[in-house]
Every structure is written in structure tokens, then in C-alpha cells.
Design an enzyme around this catalytic site. Structure first.
Site, PDB file in Angstrom:
ATOM      1  N   ASP A  11       0.886  -1.161   0.000  1.00 25.15           N
ATOM      2  CA  ASP A  11       0.000   0.000   0.000  1.00 25.15           C
ATOM      3  C   ASP A  11       0.924   1.211   0.000  1.00 25.15           C
ATOM      4  OD1 ASP A  11      -1.582   2.165   0.653  1.00 25.15           O
ATOM      5  OD2 ASP A  11      -2.685   1.130   2.255  1.00 25.15           O
ATOM      6  N   TYR A 227       0.854   0.603  15.089  1.00 21.92           N
ATOM      7  CA  TYR A 227      -0.149   0.419  14.032  1.00 21.92           C
ATOM      8  C   TYR A 227       0.203   1.229  12.787  1.00 21.92           C
ATOM      9  CZ  TYR A 227      -4.434   0.392  11.398  1.00 21.92           C
ATOM     10  OH  TYR A 227      -5.341   0.246  10.386  1.00 21.92           O
ATOM     11  N   LYS A 230      -3.092  -2.179   7.708  1.00 22.91           N
ATOM     12  CA  LYS A 230      -3.192  -3.633   7.807  1.00 22.91           C
ATOM     13  C   LYS A 230      -2.304  -4.302   6.764  1.00 22.91           C
ATOM     14  CE  LYS A 230      -5.146  -6.374  10.620  1.00 22.91           C
ATOM     15  NZ  LYS A 230      -4.662  -6.391  11.991  1.00 22.91           N
TER      16      LYS A 230
HETATM   17  P1  13P Z   1      -5.308  -0.348   4.799  1.00 21.10           P
HETATM   18  O1  13P Z   1      -4.499  -1.283   5.655  1.00 21.10           O
HETATM   19  O2  13P Z   1      -5.932  -1.045   3.645  1.00 21.10           O
HETATM   20  O3  13P Z   1      -4.497   0.836   4.404  1.00 21.10           O
HETATM   21  O4  13P Z   1      -6.531   0.160   5.688  1.00 21.10           O
HETATM   22  C1  13P Z   1      -6.266   0.873   6.855  1.00 21.10           C
HETATM   23  C2  13P Z   1      -7.465   1.370   7.554  1.00 21.10           C
HETATM   24  O5  13P Z   1      -7.324   1.934   8.619  1.00 21.10           O
HETATM   25  C3  13P Z   1      -8.783   1.213   6.979  1.00 21.10           C
HETATM   26  O6  13P Z   1      -9.805   1.682   7.822  1.00 21.10           O
HETATM   27 MG    MG Z   2      -4.210   2.179   3.098  1.00 24.41          MG
HETATM   28 MG    MG Z   3      -5.032  -2.038   2.073  1.00 24.76          MG
END
Ligand code: 13P
Ligand code: MG
Ligand code: MG
Ligand code: 13P
Length: 363
Positions: A11, A227, A230
Site C-alpha cells: 500500500d 499500528y 493492515k
Molecule cells: P489499509 O491497511 O488497507 O491501508 O486500511 C487501513 C485502515 O485503517 C482502513 O480503515
Molecule cells: Mg491504506
Molecule cells: Mg489495504
């Protein structure tokens, strides 16, 4: 000739928010990988699942190859520069380090790779997910390679009858174990039923040790200690001729089972199978999505992709996923929609709790 299939993803900026991918980033990836077609690479495809940029590459350099990993890293760095220019959301989100150290593992991007001798016909399914974590493949891999109620070939096909061995990684203790199925399915389930910690990394066919599946297992929060979005995972599965048929590989996704990773990486939600054009998680940044690109390999050339989960036979799963999403969303900040306390340690919640610590009095 041995072919290596490398799927490397990151990402590097969402458009808008965390929902999807800006076309400019896909274009940069296609241009950069295009320069290496016929050189470092045999072939490549660029896709996205939500806000994750997916580089699918074939070559003859083997897994964990420095040149291939560097190529992917450079694409992500160049894409990040464009993402910053466009002020895309979370530009460079998954690039946790400044300089390349020889392998993208441990640097943020997710990697699934395998090297094999191409069979007479080589169907491969590449799964890509958004708003979830590596353990999300555990359920599907169990169904594909160990559950005869899902994969008929485990019963019917003499070449599958000896079963498959699962390589399970403990992401917290950095240990791995091989579990031979069907003999050890109860032991396997004891671990992989806890997908935040135990993740299936590889699956091998027992009769000849042939590799059948490979996944990405990077956990960003464990790498970064905080954090950072994800660790939306990818997975490669080979199909047919003594392996699950394509339809058996896809069958587990007819049930939108619950995965972790929705909204702020802090909620459970249904794993919704969709076509490429629906891989745009929007409601509450979700629900979590999975897409599958089907290919026939031919001398390393990626014939495809076919948009495998777009098919009408997954319409019911999508509908069910929306119903489950309604049900879970009504829990608001309550568990089990919100992740359990130990998993929330890797989110931004501890910051809130810390602020209130001094207000507590003994009872
Ligand atoms: P991603 O990990 O896809 O960037 O999503 C993060 C997030 O906080 C979505 O609510
Ligand atoms: Mg993202
Ligand atoms: Mg993502
Ligand atoms: P075909 O007879 O169409 O090759 O199908 C065989 C099969 O295994 C389908 O699941």
C-alpha cells in the site's frame, strides 16, 4: 525450465482514503516492470485490491532473489513519490524502511513466491485481499487441501489421496512446524484457528513434496511495533492434475467467513469475494475484500488474468457478506465486531486507555 512466480504488494497510497487505487500508480508500475520484460522478467501483470498495489511477476531467478525484490521495491518507491505529489492518503504507508536491504521481507511489502517446474498445463490462482491480515487464508487453505466436504478430489483423485502437508508459522515466536494431513488435521486446526498468530505459509503435496500454495505472512505492526495499516495479504495456489481443481480452489470463498482487519485494522468483518472492479472497500472502509486472478502459465508467460470471483455463483456470498456486515456493524464499538483486547494492542486504542489510567481508583 524452472519458473518462479513472485507476487509482491504494498500500500503506497490510497485513493481516496484507504478505498482504492489511483490509476497513475498502476501506470508507473506497468512502465517500470515493462522495462524489464524479456530481461529480468519473463512476464508481469499489475493489479490492485482496494488500496494495495499488486505486482505479479514471472522469472527464472528463484525465490528471495535480490534483483526481483529490488525491482519491486523501486516500483513502490517511485510510486510513492507520485502518491506524495498527488497527496494520496497514506503515501508510502507500507514502506517501513528508507533503504533497500536485499529482500523486501521485513521492510513492509507482502511477498508470496514459489519456484516450480511447469507441468504440461499449469493453472495458477492468485488471491489478493484488502482490509485483512495474513491469517485470513488459513480457513480457505484448510478447506482446499484438507476438507473432503469442500474438495472432492481428496476423496476421488488417487493423486491427492495421500493428502497435503501444511507449513505453519508462529508470527510471534518466529517458529515453524510442518503438519501432515489428513493424519494431523486436529493438530493443524488447534493452531490455525488462531489466525492472528499462526499462519499457513506453504502447502506441499505429500506424495512428492510438490509445492501447491504459498502466502505472504508479513505483519506490519509486529515489524514496526506500532499500528501502520493492515498487512493485506496475497496467496498463490496451483490447481488441477493431482491438486484441487480450479473450482475446488475457489469453493471456500462461497462462504464469507469472518476475518480481522476491517476499519482501522480494528474490526472483524465478512470476507467478501468480488470481481476486480468491485475491489473498492467503501462501507466503513470495507467489508474486507478478496479477489482472485486466474492464469495459465505457458513458459512463464502469464496467460490471463481471468477475474475468477466475479462469477454469478459468488453473488450469494456477496449478499450474505452484506447481511453479516449489517449485523456486525450494529455492535458499534462492542466486541466481537471490535477485535479482542490483545489484538487491539496493535492499534491506536492503547493511546486512549493510557490517557485515562490516572483516573482509576482502587475498589
Ligand atoms: P489499509 O491497511 O488497507 O491501508 O486500511 C487501513 C485502515 O485503517 C482502513 O480503515
Ligand atoms: Mg491504506
Ligand atoms: Mg489495504
Ligand atoms: P473437465 O472434464 O472439464 O476437464 O473437468 C474435470 C474436472 O476435474 C472439473 O472439476
Amino acid at each position: 525450465m524452472k519458473v518462479t512466480l513472485s507476487v509482491i504488494k504494498a500500500d503506497i497510497g490510497g485513493f481516496p482514503g484507504h478505498s482504492s487505487m489511483h490509476p497513475a500508480l498502476m501506470e508507473i508500475a506497468r512502465q517500470e516492470l515493462g522495462k524489464q520484460k524479456g530481461k529480468l522478467l519473463i512476464d508481469f501483470k499489475v493489479l490492485h485490491c482496494g488500496d494495495d498495489l499488486e505486482l505479479i511477476m514471472t522469472h527464472t531467478k528463484g525465490v528471495d532473489n535480490k534483483l526481483i525484490h529490488k525491482l519491486a521495491w523501486d516500483v513502490f518507491v517511485k510510486g510513492t513519490a507520485e502518491a506524495k505529489k498527488l497527496k494520496l492518503y497514506g503515501a508510502g504507508q507500507d514502506l517501513l524502511k528508507d533503504t533497500f536491504s536485499g529482500n523486501v521481507k521485513g521492510m513492509g511489502p507482502g511477498v508470496a513466491e514459489m519456484e516450480f517446474e511447469e507441468r504440461k498445463s499449469e493453472p495458477v490462482m492468485i488471491f489478493m485481499a484488502d482490509k485483512t491480515e495474513p491469517g485470513a487464508w488459513n480457513y480457505a487453505l484448510y478447506k482446499m487441501f484438507a476438507d473432503p466436504f469442500s474438495t472432492a478430489g481428496l476423496v476421488i483423485d488417487p493423486n491427492m489421496h495421500d493428502g497435503f502437508t501444511f507449513e505453519v508459522h508462529d508470527l510471534f515466536e518466529h517458529k515453524k512446524v510442518l503438519l501432515k494431513c489428513p493424519e494431523e488435521i486436529y493438530d493443524l486446526l488447534a493452531f490455525i484457528g488462531q489466525p492472528a498468530r499462526y499462519v499457513v505459509k506453504h502447502v506441499f503435496r505429500n506424495s512428492d513434496k510438490m509445492i501447491a500454495a504459498s502466502t505472504s505472512t508479513q505483519r506490519l505492526s509486529l515489524l514496526a511495533g506500532r499500528y501502520v495499516g493492515k498487512d493485506d495479504p496475497v496467496m498463490i495456489v496451483r490447481a488441477q492434475s493431482g491438486l484441487p481443481a480450479v473450482g475446488e480452489v475457489l469453493e471456500p470463498f462461497s462462504f464469507p467467513y469472518t476475518v480481522a482487519g476491517w476499519m482501522r485494522g480494528s474490526h472483524h468483518g465478512p470476507f467478501m469475494p468480488v470481481g476486480f472492479d468491485q475491489a473498492t472497500p467503501s462501507r466503513f472502509d470495507g467489508p474486507p475484500r478478496v479477489i482472485c486472478a486466474g492464469f495459465q502459465l505457458s513458459g512463464g508467460v502469464l496467460e490471463g488474468p481471468c477475474d475468477m470471483l466475479k462469477d454469478v455463483s459468488f453473488d450469494r456470498a456477496r449478499k450474505m457478506a452484506n447481511e453479516i456486515a449489517d449485523y456486525l456493524r450494529r455492535h458499534g464499538p462492542f466486541e466481537p465486531h471490535r477485535l479482542s483486547a490483545d489484538e487491539m494492542e496493535y492499534t491506536t486504542l492503547p493511546g486512549v486507555i493510557k490517557k485515562l489510567e490516572k483516573r482509576f481508583r482502587k475498589i
